[in-house]
Design an enzyme around this catalytic site. Structure first.
Site, mmCIF file in Angstrom:
data_model
loop_
_atom_site.group_PDB
_atom_site.id
_atom_site.type_symbol
_atom_site.label_atom_id
_atom_site.label_comp_id
_atom_site.label_asym_id
_atom_site.label_seq_id
_atom_site.Cartn_x
_atom_site.Cartn_y
_atom_site.Cartn_z
ATOM 1 N N LYS A 1 0.819 -1.184 0.000
ATOM 2 C CA LYS A 1 0.000 0.000 0.000
ATOM 3 C C LYS A 1 0.866 1.251 0.000
ATOM 4 O O LYS A 1 0.409 2.338 -0.313
ATOM 5 C CB LYS A 1 -0.882 0.042 1.249
ATOM 6 C CG LYS A 1 -1.855 -1.083 1.375
ATOM 7 C CD LYS A 1 -2.611 -0.985 2.695
ATOM 8 C CE LYS A 1 -3.470 -2.195 2.921
ATOM 9 N NZ LYS A 1 -4.067 -2.216 4.254
ATOM 10 N N ASP B 1 14.648 -1.116 1.868
ATOM 11 C CA ASP B 1 15.548 -1.311 2.996
ATOM 12 C C ASP B 1 16.413 -2.543 2.768
ATOM 13 O O ASP B 1 17.496 -2.423 2.232
ATOM 14 C CB ASP B 1 14.824 -1.306 4.346
ATOM 15 C CG ASP B 1 13.550 -2.116 4.357
ATOM 16 O OD1 ASP B 1 13.474 -3.154 3.692
ATOM 17 O OD2 ASP B 1 12.613 -1.707 5.057
ATOM 18 N N PHE C 1 13.005 4.209 11.959
ATOM 19 C CA PHE C 1 11.640 3.784 11.634
ATOM 20 C C PHE C 1 10.886 5.009 11.162
ATOM 21 O O PHE C 1 10.609 5.914 11.942
ATOM 22 C CB PHE C 1 10.963 3.180 12.869
ATOM 23 C CG PHE C 1 9.709 2.432 12.547
ATOM 24 C CD1 PHE C 1 9.672 1.058 12.592
ATOM 25 C CD2 PHE C 1 8.554 3.106 12.158
ATOM 26 C CE1 PHE C 1 8.511 0.368 12.275
ATOM 27 C CE2 PHE C 1 7.390 2.430 11.842
ATOM 28 C CZ PHE C 1 7.372 1.050 11.895
ATOM 29 N N VAL C 2 10.558 5.049 9.870
ATOM 30 C CA VAL C 2 9.951 6.234 9.283
ATOM 31 C C VAL C 2 8.496 5.997 8.898
ATOM 32 O O VAL C 2 8.098 4.877 8.578
ATOM 33 C CB VAL C 2 10.746 6.744 8.058
ATOM 34 C CG1 VAL C 2 12.099 7.275 8.493
ATOM 35 C CG2 VAL C 2 10.918 5.658 7.008
ATOM 36 N N ASP D 1 3.593 3.454 6.932
ATOM 37 C CA ASP D 1 2.705 3.391 8.084
ATOM 38 C C ASP D 1 3.348 2.727 9.292
ATOM 39 O O ASP D 1 4.395 2.096 9.199
ATOM 40 C CB ASP D 1 1.441 2.604 7.721
ATOM 41 C CG ASP D 1 1.691 1.108 7.675
ATOM 42 O OD1 ASP D 1 1.035 0.372 8.437
ATOM 43 O OD2 ASP D 1 2.546 0.666 6.888
ATOM 44 N N ARG E 1 -0.006 6.986 7.170
ATOM 45 C CA ARG E 1 0.226 6.951 5.721
ATOM 46 C C ARG E 1 -0.092 8.283 5.052
ATOM 47 O O ARG E 1 0.526 8.657 4.069
ATOM 48 C CB ARG E 1 -0.626 5.872 5.043
ATOM 49 C CG ARG E 1 -0.172 4.469 5.263
ATOM 50 C CD ARG E 1 -0.961 3.520 4.348
ATOM 51 N NE ARG E 1 -0.889 2.146 4.782
ATOM 52 C CZ ARG E 1 0.124 1.321 4.520
ATOM 53 N NH1 ARG E 1 1.148 1.753 3.840
ATOM 54 N NH2 ARG E 1 0.108 0.081 4.942
#
Length: 183
Positions: free
Chosen positions: A47, A107, A156-157, A163, A169
């Protein structure tokens, strides 16, 4: 939603809305140049890539087709097993097509490497990758990403399609989620 609505949840903004939109326009100009006179299918990875596909497609100065895939790399807990499964497949045949995979973030590269190989095995003429974010320090496999929005650290973005527990989001920027939100 703006920063004030989530300020307690975010440690810092690492890519502003303005910087995102400027970079999307630059990437679109390069895609327009590289695919001049060629067909192009934008393939959004659900998504997370929804925002990027929408903004990129509007910035392009050409006609494009769009399709979507959802893939999952699953395992136990938060660790990937490296096994990828398709949750939503393409709606069209890509034989002989120029496919540009649009990703929110690269990543480890494991899922994207598998996806690119899968699309090439279906007879695509060309498969390239555009990602909004890349975490070079997190890479486990080398993936040739032709278009990169921003290289970022291994935080952690969230935001702009990314999300945490299906939240954030719709933020128009990319921020680092505060550790108290997930630890």
């Amino acid at each position: 939603m703006d920063l004030s609505a989530v300020s307690k949840d975010i440690e810092r903004v690492i890519v502003s809305e303005e910087d995102l939109q400027k970079r999307i326009k630059e990437l679109a100009a390069q895609v327009d140049k590289d695919y001049a006179g060629k067909d192009l299918l934008l393939l959004g990875v659900l998504k997370g890539a929804v925002m990027a596909v929408a903004d990129l497609s509007r910035a392009l100065q050409r006609h494009v087709e769009m399709d979507w895939m959802a893939v999952s790399s699953y395992g136990s807990g938060t660790k990937s097993s490296g096994v990828v499964r398709i949750l939503k497949d393409l709606d069209r045949d890509i034989t002989g097509r120029n496919v540009l995979i649009i990703e929110d973030i690269v990543d480890t590269g494991l899922t994207l490497s598998w996806l690119k190989a899968n699309l090439e095995s279906r007879g695509a003429a060309n498969v390239e990758i555009l990602t909004i974010l890349r975490k070079p320090e997190a890479a486990k496999v080398e993936v040739n990403v032709k278009y990169i929005g921003f290289d970022i650290p291994s935080d952690f973005v969230i935001g702009y399609g990314l999300d945490f527990d299906e939240k954030y989001r719709n933020l128009p920027f990319i921020g680092v989620l505060a550790k108290h939100m997930y630890s």
